[in-house]
Enzyme design. Structure first.
Site: not given
Length: 242
Positions: A131, A135
């Site tokens: 990600h 995140k």
């Protein structure tokens, strides 16, 4: 047509959902970013979508129950406390909680469960996810969702069979373990691969998210589907009928 309210409307997902609603048959019922405002929002909507924080889940559930409307919770990083609160609320209202609202990921989880069940425990399972650099939780909610699907297929508890953060001299891989690896960097919306490794062969099931809008479209579809459902805890698989 449903009137949908967004909790966490100024976040990345909240903005993406608002954009999808603007181009859909459903109405945007408004958005809030502080959980104490959720009660007023709930009174004006048919259903709520919550992409805020784990700490706000209890209050947001209370807001939905006070207005007797459904709520879809896409917030990740939830612990046992929040899961228990969701279970309790689902006795009174429809609640859909998921680590990923993508329709593609929902189908992927179904395929993972089928593969893990049919291939059996001799095949090792590893879950790799990547990600964007912002995140804050790992493994991702989606990785955990996929891990739960694999664990359920084998009739085991994920918490007691998961391995992550391998570093140094870790010893041999534990039999029956489900491994997790998390990568972070750049602007990646979401990459997930479930690797089933057998003797001299390997199967990889994967999903790539090219834009956050795929999660927003799934969230809107899930929220609209919740309207009119009886009180219960639901998943995105219920939305797809699988």
């Amino acid at each position: 047509m449903a009137k949908i309210g967004i909790i966490g409307s100024e976040g990345r997902m909240g903005q993406a959902i608002a954009a999808v609603l603007a181009d859909s048959e459903h109405d945007f019922g408004g958005g809030v970013d502080r959980d104490e405002q959720a009660f007023e929002l709930a009174g004006e909507c048919d259903v709520l979508i919550d992409f805020s924080s784990p700490q706000a889940v209890e209050n947001n559930l209370q807001a939905a129950m006070s207005a007797n409307i459904p709520i879809l919770i896409g917030t990740t990083g939830l612990g046992a406390l929040e899961m228990g609160q969701i279970d309790d609320a689902a006795h009174d209202i429809p609640v859909l909680q998921t680590g990923n609202t993508s329709l593609g990921v929902t189908l992927l989880a179904h395929l993972v469960r089928e593969a893990a069940s049919r291939l059996g425990p001799d095949w090792d399972i590893e879950i790799l996810e990547m990600h964007h650099r912002h995140k804050v939780d790992a493994p991702s909610g989606t990785a955990l969702l996929l891990g739960e699907a694999a664990a359920a297929a084998r009739g085991i508890d994920l918490a007691s069979h998961s391995e992550s953060g391998r570093d140094g001299h870790t010893g041999a891989r534990a039999a029956g373990a489900i491994g997790f690896a998390a990568l972070r960097g750049g602007s990646v919306a979401g990459e997930h691969s479930v690797i089933l490794a057998g003797t001299e062969e390997r199967l990889t099931l994967s999903h790539s998210a090219e834009n956050r809008s795929i999660f927003a479209r799934g969230a809107v579809r899930g929220a609209a589907w919740l309207v009119g459902q009886p009180p219960r805890r639901y998943t995105m698989q219920d939305v797809l009928g699988i």
